[in-house]
Write an enzyme that holds these catalytic residues in place. Structure first.
Site, PDB file in Angstrom:
ATOM      1  N   HIS A  21       0.650  -1.276   0.135  1.00  0.00           N
ATOM      2  CA  HIS A  21       0.034  -0.093   0.186  1.00  0.00           C
ATOM      3  C   HIS A  21       0.788   1.172   0.052  1.00  0.00           C
ATOM      4  CE1 HIS A  21      -3.527   2.301   1.040  1.00  0.00           C
ATOM      5  NE2 HIS A  21      -2.710   3.105   1.721  1.00  0.00           N
ATOM      6  N   GLU A  22       1.870   1.284   0.865  1.00  0.00           N
ATOM      7  CA  GLU A  22       2.631   2.490   0.957  1.00  0.00           C
ATOM      8  C   GLU A  22       3.594   2.714  -0.298  1.00  0.00           C
ATOM      9  OE1 GLU A  22       2.056   4.750   3.076  1.00  0.00           O
ATOM     10  OE2 GLU A  22       0.707   3.700   4.238  1.00  0.00           O
ATOM     11  N   HIS A  25       1.841   4.627  -2.689  1.00  0.00           N
ATOM     12  CA  HIS A  25       2.055   5.991  -2.588  1.00  0.00           C
ATOM     13  C   HIS A  25       3.339   6.524  -3.104  1.00  0.00           C
ATOM     14  CE1 HIS A  25      -1.920   6.308  -0.842  1.00  0.00           C
ATOM     15  NE2 HIS A  25      -1.535   5.566   0.191  1.00  0.00           N
TER      16      HIS A  25
END
Length: 437
Positions: A21-22, A25
């Site tokens: 997920h990170e 980003h």
């Protein structure tokens, strides 16, 4: 050891999902030329960190999340010192709104892709094993909650929501259990009877230890492997024996056998078996937990099917997005007051219990795929401090042409952090409460 396996699976699953997920980003931010100061899996205190280029990569001790710190962005660190200066070209706030929107959606997009890929891979590698509804010739055995909504022993489920039942597992489908006005159709004594699912059915299941298995197939069985040195071995049971009765009580189906054995836990029993076409009576003593010590062999035929990669792609995608649909329906029931949030929502302890205390690759990846879609869904909620909150503000900016002030964004972030910490505290307390009570 059981707890170690349970917690280990939780940490491994969350580490994979939070890391990806990170990463979504970070890669989007770097693609648009933004400076990423820190990429962290887990929250402080710090276990390990290493700076590569402009970015510090960190592993935190608390494995309940992670974060990416992008220069010039109001985030959970609430570091606003840099905002007092004019924006630098590499800062988040200096980039066009559409680029910032993609950066904020990056984690959600990666989690959705991860979930889809996991379900596709599971479908392709393992195929499908299921119990055809036609094999459930002897009907079902409902537990207490199944009886409460109208099922009776021997009912044959022939349809769900008016559609013919082909796979018995569809009885437990989330579309059924979370849908509105859902109902089962059963054959009972030559008649067809509709059994509606109550609006509060999920609450009832949350109160029931057997949870999903409110009805189970009535399964005729024979003795499979007998455990050496067990009560079954001492009594003379052999593989292939068909157990007819326990102390004179008929036990044609495995659920009947289990229920009868519980009554005679730790007591002497007379076992009548059919062996080679003849009836044989055996004597033994049940274990204190109401078992004998053998593996039963179900006399129902399961079907298996393998899928090509082309077939696996739409099936895996449907399974992945089915998790999102189930979550939407679940939240709808909570908001309508049909189910209790405290019974429906789980925190890290509840998730660890879902993984279970034994390790199985198929189960691990199935749960991880589901959690990936849940993480994407939860992060898309329009709550400040979540990706969805940033998406709302950026969408407003793109439509109106006016950017919310840094002061507004800072205060919104503080409100969002309070909401998130409150929800986390509620989830953890709720998990503990369920265990204790």
């Amino acid at each position: 050891m059981d707890i170690v396996i349970m917690v280990g699976q939780l940490i491994l699953g969350l580490t994979i999902l939070v890391g990806l997920h990170e990463l979504g980003h970070m890669l989007a931010a770097k693609w648009f030329g933004m400076r990423v100061e820190k990429y962290a899996i887990g929250f402080p205190p710090k276990i390990f960190s290493k700076k590569i280029g402009e970015t510090e990569y960190m592993l935190g001790l608390i494995p309940l999340g992670g974060f990416v710190k992008i220069s010039g962005m109001v985030d959970e660190s609430l570091d606003t010192e840099a905002l007092k200066k004019d924006p630098e070209p590499w800062e988040f706030r200096a980039k066009p709104a559409w680029q910032r929107l993609i950066v904020m959606m990056g984690g959600i997009i990666v989690n959705v892709i991860t979930g889809i890929v996991i379900f596709i891979a599971l479908t392709y590698h393992y195929g499908e094993s299921y119990l055809p509804a036609s094999e459930v010739k002897y009907g079902v055995q409902p537990n207490e909650i199944g009886q409460d909504i109208g099922f009776r022993t021997g009912d044959k489920i022939v349809a769900v929501n008016g559609q013919p039942l082909e796979k018995f597992d569809d009885v437990y489908s989330m579309d059924m259990l979370l849908g509105r006005d859902s109902y089962y159709t059963v054959e009972r004594n030559g008649d067809r009877v509709n059994i509606p699912i109550p609006a509060d059915f999920m609450d009832r299941m949350a109160d029931n230890k057997e949870r999903m298995f409110f009805v189970q197939p009535r399964v005729p069985f024979t003795v499979g492997e007998v455990v050496p040195g067990s009560a079954a071995a001492d009594a003379g049971l052999k593989a292939g024996d068909f157990i007819k009765s326990i102390n004179g009580e008929n036990v044609a189906f495995f659920n009947e056998f289990q229920a009868t054995m519980q009554k005679y836990a730790g007591k002497p029993i007379a076992i009548v078996v059919e062996r080679g076409g003849k009836l044989v009576e055996l004597k033994g003593t049940a274990n204190e937990d109401g078992t004998l010590g053998f593996y039963h062999k179900p006399m129902l035929e399961y079907a298996t099917r393998d899928y090509s990669l082309g077939e696996s792609i739409p099936m895996g995608a449907n399974q992945a997005f089915g998790v999102i649909t189930a979550n939407l329906k679940g939240f709808g029931k909570i908001f309508r007051g049909e189910v209790s949030a405290s019974k429906s929502l789980s925190g890290p302890i509840g998730i660890a219990q879902i993984f279970g205390d034994t390790f199985n690759w198929y189960k691990f990846w199935s749960i991880t795929g589901m959690l990936s879609m849940v993480l994407a869904f939860m992060n898309f909620l329009p709550i400040p401090a979540l990706d969805g909150g940033h998406v709302v503000f950026l969408t407003y900016e793109m439509i109106s042409g006016r950017k919310p002030s840094d002061n507004f964004l800072e205060n919104a972030q503080k409100v969002g952090m309070v909401i998130l910490l409150g929800l986390m505290a509620f989830a953890i307390f709720n998990d503990v409460f369920k265990i204790i009570f």
